[in-house]
Design a protein around this motif. Structure first.
Motif, PDB file in Angstrom:
ATOM      1  N   ALA A  97      -0.103  26.182 -50.276  1.00  7.31           N
ATOM      2  CA  ALA A  97      -0.978  24.920 -50.225  1.00  7.31           C
ATOM      3  C   ALA A  97      -1.695  24.939 -48.675  1.00  7.31           C
ATOM      4  O   ALA A  97      -2.899  24.394 -48.787  1.00  7.31           O
TER       5      ALA A  97
ATOM      6  N   ILE B  77      -0.325  22.966 -54.431  1.00 14.00           N
ATOM      7  CA  ILE B  77      -0.572  21.643 -54.221  1.00 14.00           C
ATOM      8  C   ILE B  77       0.132  20.625 -55.163  1.00 14.00           C
ATOM      9  O   ILE B  77       0.715  19.417 -54.981  1.00 14.00           O
ATOM     10  N   LEU B  78      -0.062  20.908 -56.501  1.00 14.41           N
ATOM     11  CA  LEU B  78       0.330  20.161 -57.528  1.00 14.41           C
ATOM     12  C   LEU B  78       1.879  20.052 -57.540  1.00 14.41           C
ATOM     13  O   LEU B  78       2.610  19.144 -57.860  1.00 14.41           O
ATOM     14  N   THR B  79       2.713  21.380 -57.280  1.00 19.17           N
ATOM     15  CA  THR B  79       3.920  21.337 -57.481  1.00 19.17           C
ATOM     16  C   THR B  79       4.789  20.702 -56.174  1.00 19.17           C
ATOM     17  O   THR B  79       5.547  19.965 -56.351  1.00 19.17           O
ATOM     18  N   VAL B  80       4.074  20.853 -55.010  1.00 18.63           N
ATOM     19  CA  VAL B  80       4.483  20.142 -53.735  1.00 18.63           C
ATOM     20  C   VAL B  80       4.371  18.418 -53.846  1.00 18.63           C
ATOM     21  O   VAL B  80       5.366  17.761 -53.770  1.00 18.63           O
ATOM     22  N   ILE B  81       3.320  17.936 -54.580  1.00 20.49           N
ATOM     23  CA  ILE B  81       3.124  16.551 -54.848  1.00 20.49           C
ATOM     24  C   ILE B  81       4.340  16.029 -55.915  1.00 20.49           C
ATOM     25  O   ILE B  81       4.980  14.885 -55.642  1.00 20.49           O
ATOM     26  N   ILE B  82       4.353  16.658 -57.078  1.00 24.20           N
ATOM     27  CA  ILE B  82       5.184  16.230 -58.069  1.00 24.20           C
ATOM     28  C   ILE B  82       6.591  16.396 -57.471  1.00 24.20           C
ATOM     29  O   ILE B  82       7.358  15.315 -57.685  1.00 24.20           O
ATOM     30  N   CYS B  83       7.095  17.531 -56.896  1.00 22.73           N
ATOM     31  CA  CYS B  83       8.216  17.746 -56.510  1.00 22.73           C
ATOM     32  C   CYS B  83       8.569  16.778 -55.390  1.00 22.73           C
ATOM     33  O   CYS B  83       9.782  16.064 -55.117  1.00 22.73           O
ATOM     34  N   GLY B  84       7.635  16.556 -54.388  1.00 19.54           N
ATOM     35  CA  GLY B  84       7.797  15.568 -53.336  1.00 19.54           C
ATOM     36  C   GLY B  84       8.160  14.294 -53.793  1.00 19.54           C
ATOM     37  O   GLY B  84       9.063  13.623 -53.134  1.00 19.54           O
ATOM     38  N   VAL B  85       7.141  13.809 -54.508  1.00 18.89           N
ATOM     39  CA  VAL B  85       7.623  12.541 -55.034  1.00 18.89           C
ATOM     40  C   VAL B  85       8.804  12.111 -55.850  1.00 18.89           C
ATOM     41  O   VAL B  85       9.550  11.245 -55.469  1.00 18.89           O
TER      42      VAL B  85
END
Length: 260
Positions: free
Chosen positions: A105, A241-249
């Motif tokens: 990302a 970026i999408l993976t980081v956001i989803i997994c992070g949240v």
């Protein structure tokens, strides 16, 4: 100063150590950039947040020590270190499990970058712990022992950097840094215990609890990342970026709920 000293060792020894095991000039330059610039910037993000919150209690800790109020000193130092672990442990474990999409990302896909970031992320715990324990020793007027512990850790880094790079290539420099900071942090914790009488039993108990919650979060995020990998290309920046956001949240939600 400590990070600059450790970077100096890498600058002076990394290229020679990598060349001695047959690495080409182009590969070495790429590895240097990943080791010293890209991954370290990412690792310092959770370290900065956790350290800033923990060091906020240092004036209160210093005041309690100067007043010889041992119970107040014990309570506030435990709060400071517990706050540090509460933030930094899940943050670095999440960074380690999401090393591939996180690195992609920010900088684009790189197998070496992912590998080094996954190894480097846990070292942020030692960075943060060193900052807090050094501040405590300074606040209690034992700063000369911080210099002693820092120099001891630096000598360990200097001694083991080349052999570990020759064994593990780029990750070897990370392991040498981790070993140096581990020695420094151990000495700082020992000096705090010796000079102030601080007892670690409650901190250890809570630290184990935080580690257990973080491991549960780690497993959940790892499973979710693998599931998302079926539909999202992890080598593309948008997908990462999408993976980081989803997994992070979701990971933060799981950890926060369990901690509550």
């Amino acid at each position: 100063i400590s990070m600059s000293m450790y970077q100096l060792v890498d600058n002076l020894t990394f290229t020679r150590a990598m060349a001695s095991i047959g690495q080409g000039k182009e590969a070495i330059q790429s590895a240097v950039g990943i080791l010293i610039f890209t991954t370290q910037k990412l690792v310092l993000i959770p370290n900065t947040l956790a350290t800033s919150l923990s060091i906020a209690l240092i004036p209160v800790i210093t005041s309690a020590y100067m007043k010889r109020d041992s119970s107040l000193f014990q309570r506030h130092l435990t709060q400071s270190l517990q706050g540090l672990f509460f933030i930094i442990i899940p943050a670095v474990m999440g960074m380690s499990v999401l090393a591939s999409p996180l690195y992609t990302a920010f900088y684009g896909f790189s197998e070496l970058g992912t590998e080094v970031l996954a190894a480097y992320a846990p070292v942020a715990i030692l960075f943060a712990l060193f900052s807090v324990t050094a501040a405590v020793l300074q606040g209690t007027n034992y700063q000369k022992y911080t210099v002693l512990s820092l120099l001891t850790g630096f000598l360990c880094k200097l001694t083991f950097n080349i052999p570990l790079i020759q064994l593990f290539e780029t990750r070897g420099a990370v392991y040498a840094t981790a070993f140096g900071y581990l020695v420094t942090c151990f000495l700082n914790l020992y000096f705090i215990r010796y000079f102030t009488g601080y007892r670690y039993h409650l901190l250890v108990k809570r630290g184990v609890g935080i580690l257990i919650l973080s491991c549960i979060m780690y497993v959940a995020v790892l499973a979710l990342e693998n599931l998302l990998g079926i539909a999202i290309n992890p080598e593309k920046r948008f997908g990462s970026i999408l993976t980081v956001i989803i997994c992070g949240v979701i990971g933060a939600g799981i950890y926060g709920y369990l901690a509550y």
